[in-house]
Enzyme design. Structure first.
Site, PDB file in Angstrom:
ATOM      1  N   SER A 217       0.823  -1.197   0.000  1.00 29.31           N
ATOM      2  CA  SER A 217       0.000   0.000   0.000  1.00 29.31           C
ATOM      3  C   SER A 217       0.864   1.257   0.000  1.00 29.31           C
ATOM      4  CB  SER A 217      -0.967  -0.056   1.184  1.00 29.31           C
ATOM      5  OG  SER A 217      -2.054   0.797   0.986  1.00 29.31           O
ATOM      6  N   ASP A 323      -8.722  -5.285  -6.119  1.00 24.56           N
ATOM      7  CA  ASP A 323      -8.395  -4.263  -5.122  1.00 24.56           C
ATOM      8  C   ASP A 323      -9.184  -2.999  -5.456  1.00 24.56           C
ATOM      9  OD1 ASP A 323      -7.251  -2.448  -3.368  1.00 24.56           O
ATOM     10  OD2 ASP A 323      -5.207  -3.196  -3.672  1.00 24.56           O
ATOM     11  N   HIS A 354      -7.309  -5.822  -1.337  1.00 25.81           N
ATOM     12  CA  HIS A 354      -6.083  -5.169  -0.863  1.00 25.81           C
ATOM     13  C   HIS A 354      -5.415  -6.046   0.200  1.00 25.81           C
ATOM     14  CE1 HIS A 354      -3.667  -1.575  -0.892  1.00 25.81           C
ATOM     15  NE2 HIS A 354      -3.843  -1.332   0.408  1.00 25.81           N
TER      16      HIS A 354
END
Length: 680
Positions: A217, A323, A354
């Protein structure tokens, strides 16, 4: 990467040269806390006659490792206090190499999350002992790699945890926070033993200067940004679910996603002290990144794709194709730009949202990452650079590989929508629609892609849908698609969504549920050495699945007002036709024989796209509307798949449309702040 609630990336060393043996044997010297299981054993070692493969081994003591904190001068004064900002770097490294005069490479994870929110599926935060030295660093990287002769460095981005400055959400401060540490590890920047003192700290006595950055991320986004500076010493990066352009995180071709301004993220990750001093920085971020979606200099600063030509590091991309936080367009545009400049690359694409690969393919991930770092940081010739480039999850826990990605036989193929013979969806094929053919829909912000797909066979007013006949052969889409529409709006503003859907029953990872495709179990397995303060044992996970009647393959959004200039929105003239090309997220999906492939065009994609200020009705000129898809086998594959008898398939499960989407799959609940687990 947090999602806000909606408003409604070697040198050889003279050790570690043993022949590879079973993975279980690698852990014979490691500590396993009571109640936890060591990692599963790998297949038996190759026969003695096989060529030797170099592999780093756990020959160093993790319990006796050096644990220290260093503050590195970034050369910036982001908080305007008249002093150069220093960022905190917590380091764990084996004691034995330095004592013997040997230098080692560094694995680095630069993050804004170490204090505010935690890392990994269990939300781990850094902890420190009574002397202020790092006691626990999140995730398994230090536990596993330090005994194998690597140092691990966990960097607090400027403004976060124990660092000076202000976080600027992907801007110069974020990138320089980590780049300065790479420079320090190579003797090009200054470091100190304390946050405010003058006693120097140097790494050149123990560091080779070879650095591998990793992170999921925001952490992986920083790795992308540092690689895009071309900094010397950064040998590889491993971005997991990472952003390549911050503009495309908050907007999609002018259309706002979420709250469409990054300033709140600065507030979210900054330390309490930074929040008190960084208000002006947040105000500047807000002013420089307007909600309108106009591309400004601030967005250009935060665009790493444009600097792909500077990347010297190899890149191992990992991304979830579903995602909906850091969407798949982020890896697609980065991958294509790196390919254009000949950067060494590898990619894993999962069915998850994610989620870190440690939580959906753990044993294979640790083994692959180990070999990757051994090759690019230690210089070991283990063959990983000659193996298939892509691993793709086809069904939960079922993976395939490709020598290159997209495959060499992939060719962009134009498909065209046309009216159907009866009420319901139109036709998607190779034949253009007759001049004058149209389809009309009215934006309904209360509905989205799941509702549209569930109602594909009904003539509903909120979408225009087009589908192939049932396929006689599998059809594979691999890469990034575009959809060009010519639309006439009834109002001065309009947002568009384009969605590709696989119509047919399947069992998929339930990416829209909590966990985004995984379920966290109670049993733990151990991946490295442990100490009393830092366990290497983590909860196991399993695939969380859903039986579905259709699967969204890819999606894209745009503000029709950017038809003339992708960097600036313009008011629309009601009744005038505009042509715009929407860029859809990269994907790799096989539509099975018996299923249909659909293209849906709609307005606001509920929970994924903010609505326009008006409620437009849009009329599509079908003769000037088309999709360009990267099909393996090209147009010939499409023709073969849409001729001949199609096999029968089971009836799909019931999908009941609702404001929160059809069930199954579970409704996409939309942007959310992270809790412990897969959301960051």
């Amino acid at each position: 990467m947090p999602m806000r609630k909606r408003r409604t990336r070697g040198a050889r060393l003279p050790y570690g040269t043993l022949v590879a043996t079973a993975t279980a044997a690698l852990f014979a010297t490691l500590v396993t806390p009571a109640g936890a299981r060591p990692q599963p054993a790998a297949p038996a070692a190759a026969a003695p006659s096989a060529p030797a493969v170099r592999e780093s081994r756990p020959v160093h003591s993790y319990a006796d490792a050096v644990r220290e904190s260093v503050w590195v001068d970034t050369g910036l004064d982001g908080d305007g206090d008249g002093r150069a900002d220093r960022v905190a770097v917590d380091i764990v490294r084996p004691r034995e190499p330095a004592a013997a005069g040997r230098r080692i490479p560094v694995i680095m994870d630069a993050s804004p999350y170490y204090a505010c929110c935690g890392r990994g599926n269990e939300g781990q935060k850094k902890t420190y002992d009574a002397d202020g030295n790092p006691e626990r660093l999140p995730l398994f990287y230090d536990n596993y790699f330090v005994p194998r002769g690597y140092a691990f460095a966990a960097v607090d981005l400027a403004g976060t945890s124990r660092s000076d400055g202000c976080d600027d959400v992907g801007g110069r401060s974020d990138v320089q926070s980590a780049k300065a540490v790479v420079d320090w590890l190579n003797g090009r920047a200054r470091g100190y033993t304390s946050r405010t003192g003058t006693t120097p700290a140097r790494a050149t006595g123990w560091s080779t200067g070879n650095v591998g950055m990793i992170g999921k991320s925001w952490d992986g986004t920083v790795a992308n940004g540092v690689a895009a500076t071309g900094v010397e010493g950064l040998r590889t990066i491993v971005p997991i679910g990472a952003i390549s352009s911050w503009y495309d995180y908050f907007h999609s071709q002018g259309a706002p996603l979420y709250d469409a301004n990054p300033s709140w993220l600065s507030e979210y990750v900054n330390s309490p002290e930074a929040r008190a001093r960084c208000g002006a920085v947040q105000d500047r971020i807000a002013a420089a990144t307007p909600y309108s979606g106009d591309r400004t200099a601030a967005w250009t600063e935060r665009d790493h794709v444009k600097d792909a030509s500077k990347v010297r590091a190899s890149v191992f991309v990992v991304h979830g194709q579903q995602d909906l936080n850091v969407r798949a367009n982020q890896f697609g545009q980065w991958w294509d730009a790196l390919a254009a400049h000949g950067v060494e690359r590898k990619i894993w694409l999962s069915q998850t949202g994610h989620v870190d690969p440690f939580d959906f393919r753990r044993a294979d991930w640790v083994r692959t990452l180990h070999r990757w770092f051994d090759h690019y940081l230690l210089g070991y010739e283990n063959g990983i650079d000659r193996e298939p480039v892509a691993d793709i999850e086809r069904a939960p826990d079922r993976w395939t590989t490709d020598r290159q990605w997209p495959p060499s036989t992939t060719a962009t193929t134009t498909l065209r929508p046309a009216p159907g013979p009866a009420a319901g969806p139109g036709v998607l094929g190779r034949t253009p629609a007759a001049p004058g053919s149209t389809a009309t829909f009215t934006d309904d912000p209360g509905l989205g892609e799941l509702d549209w797909a569930a109602r594909i066979d009904a003539a509903t007013p909120e979408k225009a849908g087009f589908a192939t006949r049932p396929l006689s052969r599998d059809l594979r889409i691999s890469g990034s698609s575009t959809v060009t529409v010519t639309a006439t709006p009834t109002t001065a503003t309009a947002h568009l969504s384009a969605v590709l859907v696989d119509l047919g029953p399947d069992t998929i990872r339930d990416y829209a549920a909590a966990g985004e495709g995984i379920t966290t179990l109670t049993d733990r397995t151990c991946w490295g050495a442990s100490t009393a303060g830092d366990s290497a044992c983590f909860k196991e996970t399993a695939a969380r699945t859903a039986d579905v009647g259709f699967t969204v393959v890819s999606r894209g959004w745009a503000d029709l007002g950017t038809w003339a200039d992708p960097g600036r929105e313009r008011p629309l003239t009601p009744g005038r036709a505009y042509t715009l090309t929407l860029r859809l997220a990269a994907t790799d999906h096989v539509v099975p024989a018996g299923h249909r492939l659909a293209l849906i065009v709609g307005g606001t994609d509920r929970d994924l796209l903010d609505p326009p200020s008006t409620t437009p009705t849009l009329t599509l000129d079908l003769a000037r509307t088309w999709a360009r898809l990267p099909l393996v086998g090209g147009a010939g594959a499409f023709v073969r798949a849409t001729t001949g008898a199609a096999p029968a398939v089971p009836s799909p499960p019931a999908a009941v449309p609702s404001l929160s989407g059809p069930v199954p799959p579970a409704a996409v609940t939309g942007p959310r702040l992270p809790g412990p687990g897969a959301g960051r």
